[in-house]
Design a protein around this motif. Sequence first.
Motif, PDB file in Angstrom:
ATOM      1  N   TYR A  14       0.821  -1.216   0.000  1.00  0.00           N
ATOM      2  CA  TYR A  14       0.000   0.000   0.000  1.00  0.00           C
ATOM      3  C   TYR A  14       0.854   1.266   0.000  1.00  0.00           C
ATOM      4  O   TYR A  14       0.393   2.320  -0.441  1.00  0.00           O
ATOM      5  N   PRO A  62      -6.858  -5.496  -0.493  1.00  0.00           N
ATOM      6  CA  PRO A  62      -8.099  -5.187   0.226  1.00  0.00           C
ATOM      7  C   PRO A  62      -8.355  -3.679   0.234  1.00  0.00           C
ATOM      8  O   PRO A  62      -7.435  -2.883   0.420  1.00  0.00           O
ATOM      9  N   GLN A  63      -9.587  -3.278  -0.002  1.00  0.00           N
ATOM     10  CA  GLN A  63     -10.031  -1.876  -0.066  1.00  0.00           C
ATOM     11  C   GLN A  63      -9.577  -1.167  -1.347  1.00  0.00           C
ATOM     12  O   GLN A  63      -9.798   0.032  -1.491  1.00  0.00           O
ATOM     13  N   GLU A  64      -8.975  -1.895  -2.290  1.00  0.00           N
ATOM     14  CA  GLU A  64      -8.520  -1.282  -3.544  1.00  0.00           C
ATOM     15  C   GLU A  64      -9.552  -1.516  -4.640  1.00  0.00           C
ATOM     16  O   GLU A  64     -10.121  -2.605  -4.754  1.00  0.00           O
ATOM     17  N   HIS A  65      -9.787  -0.466  -5.450  1.00  0.00           N
ATOM     18  CA  HIS A  65     -10.744  -0.543  -6.554  1.00  0.00           C
ATOM     19  C   HIS A  65     -10.101   0.054  -7.802  1.00  0.00           C
ATOM     20  O   HIS A  65      -9.459   1.101  -7.739  1.00  0.00           O
ATOM     21  N   ASN A  99      -7.674   3.441  -6.560  1.00  0.00           N
ATOM     22  CA  ASN A  99      -7.805   4.439  -5.486  1.00  0.00           C
ATOM     23  C   ASN A  99      -6.620   4.420  -4.533  1.00  0.00           C
ATOM     24  O   ASN A  99      -6.547   5.245  -3.625  1.00  0.00           O
ATOM     25  N   TYR A 102      -7.045  10.705  -1.970  1.00  0.00           N
ATOM     26  CA  TYR A 102      -6.211   9.851  -1.132  1.00  0.00           C
ATOM     27  C   TYR A 102      -5.490  10.675  -0.061  1.00  0.00           C
ATOM     28  O   TYR A 102      -5.365  10.238   1.082  1.00  0.00           O
ATOM     29  N   ILE A 150      -5.280   5.442   2.632  1.00  0.00           N
ATOM     30  CA  ILE A 150      -5.492   4.025   2.954  1.00  0.00           C
ATOM     31  C   ILE A 150      -4.113   3.409   3.127  1.00  0.00           C
ATOM     32  O   ILE A 150      -3.396   3.193   2.145  1.00  0.00           O
ATOM     33  N   GLY A 154      -3.524   0.428   4.656  1.00  0.00           N
ATOM     34  CA  GLY A 154      -3.560  -1.020   4.545  1.00  0.00           C
ATOM     35  C   GLY A 154      -3.349  -1.782   5.830  1.00  0.00           C
ATOM     36  O   GLY A 154      -3.288  -3.011   5.819  1.00  0.00           O
ATOM     37  N   ASN A 181      -4.819  -3.207   8.869  1.00  0.00           N
ATOM     38  CA  ASN A 181      -6.114  -3.548   9.456  1.00  0.00           C
ATOM     39  C   ASN A 181      -5.898  -4.429  10.668  1.00  0.00           C
ATOM     40  O   ASN A 181      -5.371  -5.546  10.558  1.00  0.00           O
TER      41      ASN A 181
END
Length: 335
Positions: A131, A150-153, A178, A251, A256, A258, A260
Amino acid sequence: MNLGKQWSQPGGVGPQQILSLGLECSQRPRPSGYARQMKTRPGEVLIDCLDSIEDTKGNNGDRAIGYNCILNITTRTANSKLRGQTEALYILTKCNTTRFEFIFTNLVPGSPRLFTSVIAVHRAYETSKMYRDFKLRSAVIQNKQLRLLPQEHVYDKINGVWNLSSDQGNLGTFFITNVRIVWHANMNDSFNVSIPYLQIRSIKIRDSKFGLALVIESSQQSGGYVLGFKIDPVEKLQESVKEINSLHKVYSASPIFGVNYEMEEKPQPLEALTVEQIQDDVEIDSDDHTDAFVAYFADGNKQQDREPVFSEELGLAIEKLKDGVTLQGLWEVMS
């Protein structure tokens, strides 16, 4: 102390920004500007907050340690000022070319939270560098598709983009997400580059020997790379630059990182554990036998036992009762 992040770009998003774990020392008054210093930055989340943490090695004052500066975390025995010989958390860090060592001791006996929280979050940070780090020739492409985090589009996928790192250029595919920008060569997936927005210093359109090109300059911490990409037609190039700048701005406002991590057994606050006192529903019996009970067991003027007498009712000798007290009254108290 607050175990948080170090900012290399004041007022903006810097490559050392991280999720934070708060280690709070409540033994001394708060210094001036404390609330401002402890305020979380965009993208930073307070995971845990521990009271009664001793800075065993240092002096009074607040500490802020970015996870990107941490070289090693261990637990060893230390000589605490308040607890003597006890297990402590050792954090070895490096800032520029200077190394620092911090020793923290939990003053709450038997509590492992200081060790479990810091070590677990640091492990989560170390395993999520994709990330935040600039990557060359990494495993980001699988079967010609971007391996999403994860959480990436993915917001845009552009075919036929030339990487201008060589004299001839390399034809490949360009992904805009993103979290980052990714390019890979069509002939060789392993020839790729992943550029997180966290590491982007500037995004511009410049003229080159191949014509107008997208030029991305990375931060000095990531190596200060200057990368050029040829996107045709020019309208698509301008549209892509506008989109990248917009995503980079979003951003920067809400990064983000990364990392978690959730506490499995997070202690509840005192307010949640406080139970409202309920008045017991009790009826007070005011019958006369209560007076007999008090008279018999709370004889304040009694200096010695009264003489024994024979009770025909019980068939045995008992202490002579006080005036006004009967055996029947005492039996009613007992029942």
